[in-house]
Write a protein that holds these residues in place. Structure first.
Motif, PDB file in Angstrom:
ATOM      1  N   ASP A   1      37.967 -37.490 -63.471  1.00 32.24           N
ATOM      2  CA  ASP A   1      39.230 -37.092 -64.080  1.00 32.24           C
ATOM      3  C   ASP A   1      40.025 -36.312 -63.039  1.00 32.24           C
ATOM      4  O   ASP A   1      39.662 -35.179 -62.689  1.00 32.24           O
ATOM      5  CB  ASP A   1      38.971 -36.233 -65.316  1.00 32.24           C
ATOM      6  N   PRO A   2      41.106 -36.866 -62.514  1.00 30.95           N
ATOM      7  CA  PRO A   2      41.848 -36.141 -61.466  1.00 30.95           C
ATOM      8  C   PRO A   2      42.486 -34.858 -61.971  1.00 30.95           C
ATOM      9  O   PRO A   2      42.896 -34.014 -61.163  1.00 30.95           O
ATOM     10  CB  PRO A   2      42.908 -37.164 -61.026  1.00 30.95           C
ATOM     11  N   ARG A   3      42.520 -34.688 -63.282  1.00 33.62           N
ATOM     12  CA  ARG A   3      43.071 -33.449 -63.834  1.00 33.62           C
ATOM     13  C   ARG A   3      42.163 -32.257 -63.577  1.00 33.62           C
ATOM     14  O   ARG A   3      42.600 -31.104 -63.724  1.00 33.62           O
ATOM     15  CB  ARG A   3      43.317 -33.620 -65.333  1.00 33.62           C
ATOM     16  N   GLU A   4      40.904 -32.492 -63.204  1.00 36.86           N
ATOM     17  CA  GLU A   4      39.978 -31.384 -62.944  1.00 36.86           C
ATOM     18  C   GLU A   4      40.114 -30.815 -61.537  1.00 36.86           C
ATOM     19  O   GLU A   4      39.568 -29.756 -61.232  1.00 36.86           O
ATOM     20  CB  GLU A   4      38.533 -31.850 -63.153  1.00 36.86           C
ATOM     21  N   LEU A   5      40.827 -31.515 -60.647  1.00 43.69           N
ATOM     22  CA  LEU A   5      40.853 -31.133 -59.242  1.00 43.69           C
ATOM     23  C   LEU A   5      41.658 -29.862 -59.013  1.00 43.69           C
ATOM     24  O   LEU A   5      42.762 -29.691 -59.557  1.00 43.69           O
ATOM     25  CB  LEU A   5      41.458 -32.261 -58.401  1.00 43.69           C
ATOM     26  N   THR A   6      41.117 -28.988 -58.193  1.00 44.33           N
ATOM     27  CA  THR A   6      41.898 -27.854 -57.703  1.00 44.33           C
ATOM     28  C   THR A   6      42.847 -28.349 -56.618  1.00 44.33           C
ATOM     29  O   THR A   6      42.735 -29.478 -56.119  1.00 44.33           O
ATOM     30  CB  THR A   6      40.983 -26.771 -57.120  1.00 44.33           C
ATOM     31  N   ASP A   7      43.768 -27.516 -56.217  1.00 41.22           N
ATOM     32  CA  ASP A   7      44.688 -27.893 -55.136  1.00 41.22           C
ATOM     33  C   ASP A   7      43.917 -28.209 -53.859  1.00 41.22           C
ATOM     34  O   ASP A   7      44.242 -29.169 -53.140  1.00 41.22           O
ATOM     35  CB  ASP A   7      45.695 -26.771 -54.881  1.00 41.22           C
ATOM     36  N   HIS A   8      42.894 -27.395 -53.572  1.00 37.55           N
ATOM     37  CA  HIS A   8      42.086 -27.631 -52.374  1.00 37.55           C
ATOM     38  C   HIS A   8      41.366 -28.981 -52.471  1.00 37.55           C
ATOM     39  O   HIS A   8      41.366 -29.768 -51.508  1.00 37.55           O
ATOM     40  CB  HIS A   8      41.057 -26.506 -52.205  1.00 37.55           C
ATOM     41  N   GLU A   9      40.761 -29.258 -53.612  1.00 35.59           N
ATOM     42  CA  GLU A   9      40.053 -30.515 -53.771  1.00 35.59           C
ATOM     43  C   GLU A   9      41.000 -31.700 -53.669  1.00 35.59           C
ATOM     44  O   GLU A   9      40.671 -32.722 -53.048  1.00 35.59           O
ATOM     45  CB  GLU A   9      39.322 -30.528 -55.117  1.00 35.59           C
ATOM     46  N   ALA A  10      42.172 -31.580 -54.258  1.00 39.31           N
ATOM     47  CA  ALA A  10      43.147 -32.670 -54.180  1.00 39.31           C
ATOM     48  C   ALA A  10      43.571 -32.929 -52.738  1.00 39.31           C
ATOM     49  O   ALA A  10      43.731 -34.084 -52.319  1.00 39.31           O
ATOM     50  CB  ALA A  10      44.360 -32.347 -55.040  1.00 39.31           C
ATOM     51  N   LYS A  11      43.738 -31.859 -51.964  1.00 37.50           N
ATOM     52  CA  LYS A  11      44.141 -32.046 -50.564  1.00 37.50           C
ATOM     53  C   LYS A  11      43.038 -32.720 -49.762  1.00 37.50           C
ATOM     54  O   LYS A  11      43.292 -33.644 -48.972  1.00 37.50           O
ATOM     55  CB  LYS A  11      44.500 -30.706 -49.926  1.00 37.50           C
ATOM     56  N   VAL A  12      41.779 -32.279 -49.944  1.00 39.95           N
ATOM     57  CA  VAL A  12      40.671 -32.897 -49.218  1.00 39.95           C
ATOM     58  C   VAL A  12      40.578 -34.381 -49.569  1.00 39.95           C
ATOM     59  O   VAL A  12      40.460 -35.247 -48.683  1.00 39.95           O
ATOM     60  CB  VAL A  12      39.347 -32.183 -49.532  1.00 39.95           C
ATOM     61  N   LEU A  13      40.649 -34.691 -50.843  1.00 41.03           N
ATOM     62  CA  LEU A  13      40.529 -36.083 -51.265  1.00 41.03           C
ATOM     63  C   LEU A  13      41.696 -36.916 -50.743  1.00 41.03           C
ATOM     64  O   LEU A  13      41.500 -38.055 -50.278  1.00 41.03           O
ATOM     65  CB  LEU A  13      40.455 -36.156 -52.786  1.00 41.03           C
ATOM     66  N   THR A  14      42.895 -36.369 -50.782  1.00 38.06           N
ATOM     67  CA  THR A  14      44.055 -37.093 -50.260  1.00 38.06           C
ATOM     68  C   THR A  14      43.919 -37.340 -48.770  1.00 38.06           C
ATOM     69  O   THR A  14      44.212 -38.441 -48.274  1.00 38.06           O
ATOM     70  CB  THR A  14      45.347 -36.297 -50.545  1.00 38.06           C
ATOM     71  N   ASP A  15      43.453 -36.353 -48.036  1.00 34.56           N
ATOM     72  CA  ASP A  15      43.298 -36.501 -46.579  1.00 34.56           C
ATOM     73  C   ASP A  15      42.237 -37.539 -46.229  1.00 34.56           C
ATOM     74  O   ASP A  15      42.443 -38.377 -45.337  1.00 34.56           O
ATOM     75  CB  ASP A  15      42.939 -35.155 -45.949  1.00 34.56           C
ATOM     76  N   VAL A  16      41.081 -37.480 -46.901  1.00 35.70           N
ATOM     77  CA  VAL A  16      40.020 -38.445 -46.604  1.00 35.70           C
ATOM     78  C   VAL A  16      40.467 -39.860 -46.986  1.00 35.70           C
ATOM     79  O   VAL A  16      40.212 -40.827 -46.258  1.00 35.70           O
ATOM     80  CB  VAL A  16      38.713 -38.067 -47.329  1.00 35.70           C
ATOM     81  N   THR A  17      41.153 -39.975 -48.097  1.00 35.50           N
ATOM     82  CA  THR A  17      41.647 -41.290 -48.513  1.00 35.50           C
ATOM     83  C   THR A  17      42.646 -41.841 -47.506  1.00 35.50           C
ATOM     84  O   THR A  17      42.615 -43.038 -47.166  1.00 35.50           O
ATOM     85  CB  THR A  17      42.295 -41.197 -49.910  1.00 35.50           C
ATOM     86  N   ALA A  18      43.526 -41.001 -47.014  1.00 37.06           N
ATOM     87  CA  ALA A  18      44.488 -41.441 -45.998  1.00 37.06           C
ATOM     88  C   ALA A  18      43.774 -41.886 -44.731  1.00 37.06           C
ATOM     89  O   ALA A  18      44.161 -42.893 -44.097  1.00 37.06           O
ATOM     90  CB  ALA A  18      45.478 -40.315 -45.699  1.00 37.06           C
ATOM     91  N   TRP A  19      42.721 -41.152 -44.347  1.00 40.11           N
ATOM     92  CA  TRP A  19      41.931 -41.567 -43.173  1.00 40.11           C
ATOM     93  C   TRP A  19      41.297 -42.927 -43.423  1.00 40.11           C
ATOM     94  O   TRP A  19      41.321 -43.797 -42.547  1.00 40.11           O
ATOM     95  CB  TRP A  19      40.846 -40.522 -42.889  1.00 40.11           C
ATOM     96  N   TRP A  20      40.739 -43.121 -44.608  1.00 30.58           N
ATOM     97  CA  TRP A  20      40.091 -44.403 -44.919  1.00 30.58           C
ATOM     98  C   TRP A  20      41.104 -45.542 -44.867  1.00 30.58           C
ATOM     99  O   TRP A  20      40.835 -46.603 -44.301  1.00 30.58           O
ATOM    100  CB  TRP A  20      39.429 -44.329 -46.297  1.00 30.58           C
ATOM    101  N   LYS A  21      42.288 -45.338 -45.420  1.00 28.88           N
ATOM    102  CA  LYS A  21      43.307 -46.387 -45.392  1.00 28.88           C
ATOM    103  C   LYS A  21      43.702 -46.729 -43.956  1.00 28.88           C
ATOM    104  O   LYS A  21      43.930 -47.898 -43.622  1.00 28.88           O
ATOM    105  CB  LYS A  21      44.544 -45.933 -46.165  1.00 28.88           C
ATOM    106  N   ALA A  22      43.780 -45.715 -43.105  1.00 28.97           N
ATOM    107  CA  ALA A  22      44.176 -45.953 -41.718  1.00 28.97           C
ATOM    108  C   ALA A  22      43.117 -46.722 -40.941  1.00 28.97           C
ATOM    109  O   ALA A  22      43.434 -47.344 -39.918  1.00 28.97           O
ATOM    110  CB  ALA A  22      44.471 -44.619 -41.028  1.00 28.97           C
TER     111      ALA A  22
END
Length: 691
Positions: free
Chosen positions: A553-574
């Protein structure tokens, strides 16, 4: 009349030979032989001596060992007339056809009315040989056992590696010492199964992930199957694979599934790479060339579907980087829990009064494609389908239920037509690009016709809806094999989203499966299947090792967790374009607590290393990690890309902690790279490029 045939693919040579028109034996399988090799001399050199207490001649360990030839082990064919009279047979050579990579050998017993054909196909790109046995008879017979071409196991091997497992604990490697007698694995649950994955690896003595010789087998069949690994009284060893015994109806035509085999002189990784490439490039078809970041809503909402909440979740998932949204169980019939509605494949008007269109339109507006969950092979007793057709159930009515459900008889054309019509209606009414195809209970008995029926339905849907990708799921990894992958494009490796469990499961599954078909999702902070709480960085990087997705549930993510997940996902896409075609090489970790792999681009120009620390190390200092598959004469720039996660207890200054290094391939493979200290349940990610 003595005969010899050879097959070559650049990585291995297979030599078959026969005496006096009898069934052929595999007299050599291993490293490539010179093109000038004298096969007559090789065949003669293969012969064994005879001594006291033996027959006057060694019975052939042929491609189908025969009881009628006094073979002392398990025969390759057991059949009987339909009146229960067991048949003996003596097969003689009829024909041999060799055309480039293909070899076809035909044999017949005219008196018994039996034709047996062995086929082999080599692949010089993937280095996998595909072999199959076909039986035709003049009158109906009952086949109790038919083996794919039977091959010898090496004498310089001390153990075999086969694969066991369970729900949320798939792909457990079992090492069994060779000894006199039989190692038999049989899956009788009606699917390839969590418990008995249809694969076997036989390493020679001293073989590791990165060095030594190994022989590997995979039986590409999604139903019940059987594996035999036997050491005969004279010391020879044989390996057999086939359908589970007594699972086929009487008839006149029988064929094993393809048996995929490969040999490696570069350790277990050589076998793994061959299978990974063969699955990705030869077996899986029509997969989207760019693997989209996947979001599945199951562990966010379960059966509680509310349109505004799902739209909110989709918006948040897209912001994190998701590109596909999959609506899981609970959208159809009157499905509020797992006790009802399987088989009633119409949209639940209580939850979706305007159909799925409002949700799909919202998802498309976010730039995501839409996928949908089905479990077509099953039915609940609390369903309109069951009330109309209780006769469509497979097995007796007093059978034990599984997850409150029964199995539909997929051998029935009426059942398949009904399922096709219902699924096709949904696919025609909505813009759907993906199906998660689930299979959540065991069959009441193994039945080959059930598997053939499922294949037929999948093929019909794929032919009429070629834009729809299909994921195979069976309570996670309960039906993963090269057979089902001929009809699907992705596997759900395990229902466990626990990153530590996933780290090990996908590491061992890489012996057979490429990253591009292996779904791996970022689960909830507090794992629903293990109860363990794991940091977002570990969860994200474990998912980034395969076809990445989210299932929380993405509603559970803290700001820090959302940033880490967004960064890793962006790395994976690249990096996904090259990573999804990279070879996954399991590293020989000096620290048992560290599970590490190296994903190496096929051109060799770049790689990424994932070093996951699954437990507390026995020693204080990290041990150097040897890499593999590099050019020893080349130099590589290597860099830790997540060094900002270095813990405070890492108080020293190893070189990689402060910046990139340039080192030779020889150094990296023979000494290894020294990583900074880190806590358990964390991972270092190391990128490398050839200079």
């Amino acid at each position: 009349m003595n005969q010899q045939w050879r097959l070559d693919d650049g990585q291995q040579t297979l030599v078959l030979a026969a005496r006096s028109g009898r069934l052929p034996e595999c007299v050599y399988w291993g490293a490539p032989l010179p093109v000038t090799e004298d096969l007559v001399a090789l065949h003669a050199a293969y012969a064994l001596d005879v001594t006291g207490g033996m027959l006057d001649e060694n019975p052939d360990l042929s491609l189908c060992p025969q009881s009628a030839r006094s073979f002392p082990g398990q025969p390759g064919l057991v059949l009987r007339c339909t009146d229960e009279i067991r048949m003996l047979y003596g097969l003689c050579f009829v024909d041999a056809q060799q055309n480039g990579p293909d070899l076809r050998l035909s044999y017949r017993d005219a008196a018994a009315g039996i034709d047996l054909t062995f086929s082999f196909t080599t692949d010089p790109q993937t280095h996998v040989i595909t072999c199959q046995t076909t039986l035709n008879t003049d009158r109906p017979v009952q086949v109790d056992w038919l083996a794919a071409p039977v091959l010898p196991a090496p004498q310089l091997s001390d153990e075999m590696i086969d694969v066991s497992g369970r729900w949320c604990g798939e792909f457990q490697l079992i090492r069994t010492p060779w000894s006199a007698g039989l190692r038999m694995r049989e899956a009788r649950t009606g699917r390839s199964g969590h418990e008995h994955f249809p694969g076997l690896i036989v390493p020679n003595r001293g073989t590791t992930n990165c060095q030594g010789e190994a022989y590997a087998f995979h039986y590409g069949w999604s139903g019940g199957h059987r594996m035999l690994a036997e050491e005969l009284p004279d010391g020879r060893r044989q390996v057999q694979f086939g359908h589970a015994t007594n699972t086929q109806a009487a008839g006149t035509q029988f064929q094993t599934a393809p048996l995929y085999i490969t040999y490696s002189n570069t350790g277990l990784n050589g076998c793994a790479v061959a299978f990974q490439r063969h699955v990705r490039d030869r077996i899986v078809t029509d997969a989207h060339p760019v693997r989209p970041v996947h979001y599945n809503c199951w562990e966010a909402v379960y059966f509680d579907h509310k349109l505004p909440e799902l739209q909110d979740i989709a918006t948040r998932a897209a912001a994190l980087g998701a590109e596909r949204f999959v609506l899981d169980d609970g959208w159809f019939g009157l499905r509020d829990d797992d006790t009802s509605s399987l088989g009633d494949w119409t949209v639940d008007a209580r939850k979706y009064p305007h159909g799925l269109t409002p949700l799909i339109d919202h998802i498309h507006s976010l730039g995501m494609s839409f996928g949908l969950w089905f479990e077509p092979e099953m039915v609940n007793e609390s369903s309109a389908l069951y009330r109309a057709h209780p006769d469509w159930v497979l097995g007796p009515m007093d059978q034990i239920r599984g997850r409150q459900q029964l199995v539909l008889n997929m051998a029935s054309a009426d059942v398949r037509d009904y399922l096709y019509d219902r699924i096709a209606a949904i696919l025609s009414a909505y813009d759907i690009g993906y199906i998660k195809w689930d299979h959540n209970r065991l069959l009441p008995a193994p039945d080959a016709a059930q598997t053939h029926g499922t294949y037929a339905l999948l093929d019909r849907l794929r032919a009429d809806f070629p834009q729809v990708e299909i994921e195979t799921c069976a309570s996670g990894g309960g039906r993963i094999d090269f057979g089902i992958l001929k009809h699907t494009q992705r596997v759900w490796l395990s229902d466990s989203n626990d990153a530590l469990e996933r780290l090990r499961i996908q590491h061992d599954a890489a012996l057979f499966l490429p990253a591009s078909v292996t779904g791996s999702h970022v689960g909830p902070r507090h794992c629903h299947t293990s109860g363990r709480t794991i940091d977002i960085s570990m969860r994200a990087w474990v998912a980034a090792q395969r076809h990445m997705g989210f299932e929380m549930d993405p509603r559970e993510l803290t700001d820090h967790e959302a940033k880490v997940l967004t960064d890793v996902t962006a790395w994976w896409k690249a990096n996904r374009d090259w990573m999804m075609r990279a070879d996954i090489l399991r590293l020989d970790s000096a620290d048992p607590a560290v599970i590490a792999e190296q994903q190496l681009a096929q051109c060799g120009s770049r790689f990424v290393v994932f070093a996951g620390k699954a437990a507390t190390s026995a020693q204080i200092q990290p041990r150097p990690m040897r890499l593999t598959g590099l050019d020893p004469a080349a130099t590589y720039c290597i860099n830790v890309i997540n060094r900002d996660h270095t813990p405070g207890l890492s108080r020293g200054n190893p070189a990689l902690k402060s910046g990139p290094l340039t080192l030779s391939g020889a150094y990296l493979m023979h000494h290894g790279v020294t990583l900074p200290w880190h806590f358990p349940e964390t991972m270092w990610v190391l990128e490398g490029t050839r200079k």
